[in-house]
Design a protein around this motif. Structure first.
Motif, PDB file in Angstrom:
ATOM      1  N   ILE A  29       4.433 -16.191  -6.970  1.00 34.44           N
ATOM      2  CA  ILE A  29       4.449 -15.164  -8.016  1.00 34.44           C
ATOM      3  C   ILE A  29       3.332 -14.161  -7.786  1.00 34.44           C
ATOM      4  CG2 ILE A  29       4.117 -14.759 -10.493  1.00 34.44           C
ATOM      5  CD1 ILE A  29       5.427 -17.481 -10.974  1.00 34.44           C
ATOM      6  N   MET A  30       2.152 -14.649  -7.415  1.00 37.44           N
ATOM      7  CA  MET A  30       1.029 -13.758  -7.153  1.00 37.44           C
ATOM      8  C   MET A  30       1.343 -12.817  -5.984  1.00 37.44           C
ATOM      9  SD  MET A  30      -2.990 -14.677  -6.382  1.00 37.44           S
ATOM     10  CE  MET A  30      -2.640 -15.393  -4.767  1.00 37.44           C
ATOM     11  N   ALA A  53       4.498  -5.759  -5.755  1.00 38.48           N
ATOM     12  CA  ALA A  53       5.018  -4.851  -6.779  1.00 38.48           C
ATOM     13  C   ALA A  53       3.962  -3.842  -7.215  1.00 38.48           C
ATOM     14  CB  ALA A  53       5.519  -5.650  -7.986  1.00 38.48           C
ATOM     15  N   VAL A  54       2.722  -4.295  -7.360  1.00 43.10           N
ATOM     16  CA  VAL A  54       1.647  -3.387  -7.750  1.00 43.10           C
ATOM     17  C   VAL A  54       1.370  -2.383  -6.637  1.00 43.10           C
ATOM     18  CG1 VAL A  54      -0.804  -3.215  -8.336  1.00 43.10           C
ATOM     19  CG2 VAL A  54       0.579  -5.047  -9.321  1.00 43.10           C
ATOM     20  N   TRP A  55       1.323  -2.856  -5.406  1.00 42.02           N
ATOM     21  CA  TRP A  55       0.993  -1.993  -4.266  1.00 42.02           C
ATOM     22  C   TRP A  55       2.052  -0.915  -4.057  1.00 42.02           C
ATOM     23  CZ3 TRP A  55      -3.275  -2.009  -0.973  1.00 42.02           C
ATOM     24  CH2 TRP A  55      -3.174  -1.174   0.149  1.00 42.02           C
ATOM     25  N   THR A  56       3.311  -1.309  -4.147  1.00 40.82           N
ATOM     26  CA  THR A  56       4.405  -0.377  -3.848  1.00 40.82           C
ATOM     27  C   THR A  56       4.875   0.402  -5.070  1.00 40.82           C
ATOM     28  OG1 THR A  56       6.076  -2.101  -4.251  1.00 40.82           O
ATOM     29  CG2 THR A  56       5.221  -1.866  -1.989  1.00 40.82           C
ATOM     30  N   ASP A  57       4.304   0.048  -6.256  1.00 37.10           N
ATOM     31  CA  ASP A  57       4.748   0.671  -7.510  1.00 37.10           C
ATOM     32  C   ASP A  57       6.239   0.439  -7.701  1.00 37.10           C
ATOM     33  OD1 ASP A  57       4.295   1.975  -9.885  1.00 37.10           O
ATOM     34  OD2 ASP A  57       4.669   3.968  -9.070  1.00 37.10           O
ATOM     35  N   PHE A  58       6.698  -0.763  -7.302  1.00 38.88           N
ATOM     36  CA  PHE A  58       8.123  -1.085  -7.362  1.00 38.88           C
ATOM     37  C   PHE A  58       8.601  -1.245  -8.794  1.00 38.88           C
ATOM     38  CE2 PHE A  58      11.439  -4.370  -7.629  1.00 38.88           C
ATOM     39  CZ  PHE A  58      12.418  -3.801  -6.833  1.00 38.88           C
ATOM     40  N   LEU A  62       1.346  -9.650 -14.302  1.00 38.81           N
ATOM     41  CA  LEU A  62       1.782 -10.812 -13.528  1.00 38.81           C
ATOM     42  C   LEU A  62       0.768 -11.161 -12.446  1.00 38.81           C
ATOM     43  CD1 LEU A  62       5.631 -10.374 -13.009  1.00 38.81           C
ATOM     44  CD2 LEU A  62       4.444 -11.998 -14.500  1.00 38.81           C
ATOM     45  N   PHE A  63       0.234 -10.141 -11.792  1.00 38.51           N
ATOM     46  CA  PHE A  63      -0.758 -10.375 -10.740  1.00 38.51           C
ATOM     47  C   PHE A  63      -2.014 -11.035 -11.308  1.00 38.51           C
ATOM     48  CE2 PHE A  63      -4.530  -8.301  -8.594  1.00 38.51           C
ATOM     49  CZ  PHE A  63      -4.647  -9.277  -7.619  1.00 38.51           C
ATOM     50  N   ILE A  64      -2.517 -10.506 -12.428  1.00 39.38           N
ATOM     51  CA  ILE A  64      -3.745 -11.039 -13.004  1.00 39.38           C
ATOM     52  C   ILE A  64      -3.532 -12.467 -13.508  1.00 39.38           C
ATOM     53  CG2 ILE A  64      -5.414 -10.797 -14.877  1.00 39.38           C
ATOM     54  CD1 ILE A  64      -5.765  -8.754 -12.647  1.00 39.38           C
ATOM     55  N   VAL A  65      -2.450 -12.713 -14.232  1.00 40.68           N
ATOM     56  CA  VAL A  65      -2.213 -14.043 -14.794  1.00 40.68           C
ATOM     57  C   VAL A  65      -1.980 -15.075 -13.685  1.00 40.68           C
ATOM     58  CG1 VAL A  65      -0.617 -15.438 -16.168  1.00 40.68           C
ATOM     59  CG2 VAL A  65      -1.361 -13.213 -17.012  1.00 40.68           C
ATOM     60  N   THR A 105      -3.549   1.961  -8.806  1.00 45.45           N
ATOM     61  CA  THR A 105      -3.162   0.841  -9.670  1.00 45.45           C
ATOM     62  C   THR A 105      -3.615  -0.487  -9.077  1.00 45.45           C
ATOM     63  OG1 THR A 105      -1.233   2.050 -10.484  1.00 45.45           O
ATOM     64  CG2 THR A 105      -1.236  -0.320 -10.800  1.00 45.45           C
ATOM     65  N   PHE A 106      -3.462  -0.639  -7.777  1.00 43.15           N
ATOM     66  CA  PHE A 106      -3.885  -1.874  -7.121  1.00 43.15           C
ATOM     67  C   PHE A 106      -5.403  -2.001  -7.161  1.00 43.15           C
ATOM     68  CE2 PHE A 106      -4.860  -4.485  -3.331  1.00 43.15           C
ATOM     69  CZ  PHE A 106      -4.136  -5.605  -3.667  1.00 43.15           C
ATOM     70  N   ARG A 107      -6.093  -0.884  -6.982  1.00 44.22           N
ATOM     71  CA  ARG A 107      -7.557  -0.894  -7.047  1.00 44.22           C
ATOM     72  C   ARG A 107      -8.033  -1.388  -8.410  1.00 44.22           C
ATOM     73  NH1 ARG A 107     -11.875   3.121  -5.046  1.00 44.22           N
ATOM     74  NH2 ARG A 107     -13.627   2.724  -6.451  1.00 44.22           N
ATOM     75  N   TYR A 108      -7.428  -0.864  -9.464  1.00 42.35           N
ATOM     76  CA  TYR A 108      -7.852  -1.240 -10.808  1.00 42.35           C
ATOM     77  C   TYR A 108      -7.522  -2.698 -11.115  1.00 42.35           C
ATOM     78  CZ  TYR A 108      -8.057   3.847 -11.211  1.00 42.35           C
ATOM     79  OH  TYR A 108      -8.332   5.171 -11.006  1.00 42.35           O
TER      80      TYR A 108
END
Length: 267
Positions: free
Chosen positions: A21-22, A28-33, A43-46, A157-160
């Motif tokens: 999932i991570m 998804a975050v990197w590609t702005d999918f 989802l990434f943070i959790v 977005t990925f940076r943040y």
């Protein structure tokens, strides 16, 4: 190695699912999918936070095993399965609730270690230190693109998201190292205390985490604590701008924030 031993030490499917999932959420975050970048960050943070919690507890167990406590294998602690922890509510649920609230990386309860099996006081201290040290290493890895100056071309977005993840890991490491009964920091010094002092302190251990949380509600304490966290993050190359917008994106249920382009604010 017997089948039982393999079962005690094989990687849990639950942990592998969290890693998957991570990985998908990072993509998804990197590609702005995702249609909702905030949900992808959530989802990434959790999932990343749960992975770090599993590694935190695994570090305790693995260090205890090498120190002489062979019982950790039978309890399933070496499988990285969060469902095997003796205090799932403290280790997983409560910290996750505080992350979802967008606050701090709250330290959780530790795995059960039979410390009488570990004869060396140094090894007992290392067992307690292993968990928060894992959070510290996780923070260094997450912030590597910042302090290596490798952020060119990285989506904002990925940076943040990385910035907010770093905030959680740094707060978890520092809070857990506090020498408060019930936290790992106290576990580091406990073997060196006299038997009488340990008996006097023992009844307060269940309330240590609550006491820390209560102190953090005091505005002056909260301000001083987060000033220290910000100083550590700045040393790792992460700015308050990064953590602020990472937190805002994480709270996707509040709506997608209108984030100014990074180059317009001088970063």
């Amino acid at each position: 190695m017997s089948a039982a031993t393999r079962g005690e030490r094989g990687v849990s499917p639950v942990f592998l699912a969290l890693v998957a999932i991570m990985a998908v959420s990072i993509w998804a975050v990197w590609t702005d999918f995702s249609a909702s970048p905030g949900f992808a960050v959530f989802l990434f943070i959790v999932s990343g936070w749960l992975v770090s919690l599993c590694l935190h507890e695994y570090a305790h167990a693995r260090t205890a095993l090498h120190g002489g406590d062979i019982s950790v294998g039978a309890r399933g602690y070496l499988t990285l399965d969060p469902l095997k922890y003796t205090h799932a509510m403290l280790s997983i649920v409560l910290p996750l609730i505080f992350v979802i609230m967008g606050g701090i990386g709250l330290p959780g309860g530790a795995v059960f270690i039979e410390r009488h099996r570990i004869r060396s006081r140094w090894k007992q201290s290392l067992v307690s230190a292993a968990g928060p040290l894992t959070n510290a290493v996780f923070a260094v890895i997450v912030t590597a693109p910042f302090w290596l100056g490798a952020m060119d071309g990285v989506p904002d977005t990925f940076r943040y998201a990385l910035g907010f993840m770093a905030l959680l890991q740094v707060t978890a490491a520092i809070l857990n190292f506090l020498p408060v009964p019930g936290l790992d920091g106290y576990g580091v010094i406990e073997p060196w205390l006299s038997y009488g002092i340990r008996r006097q302190v023992e009844p307060f251990a269940p309330f240590g985490l609550l006491a820390v949380f209560g102190f953090l509600w005091i505005p002056e304490v909260n301000s001083a604590f987060f000033d220290m966290i910000d100083a550590v993050l700045r040393g790792l190359g992460v700015t308050e701008w990064d953590t602020f917008w990472g937190r805002e994106l994480f709270r996707f249920w509040q709506g997608t924030p209108d984030i100014p382009p990074l180059h317009t604010v001088g970063f």
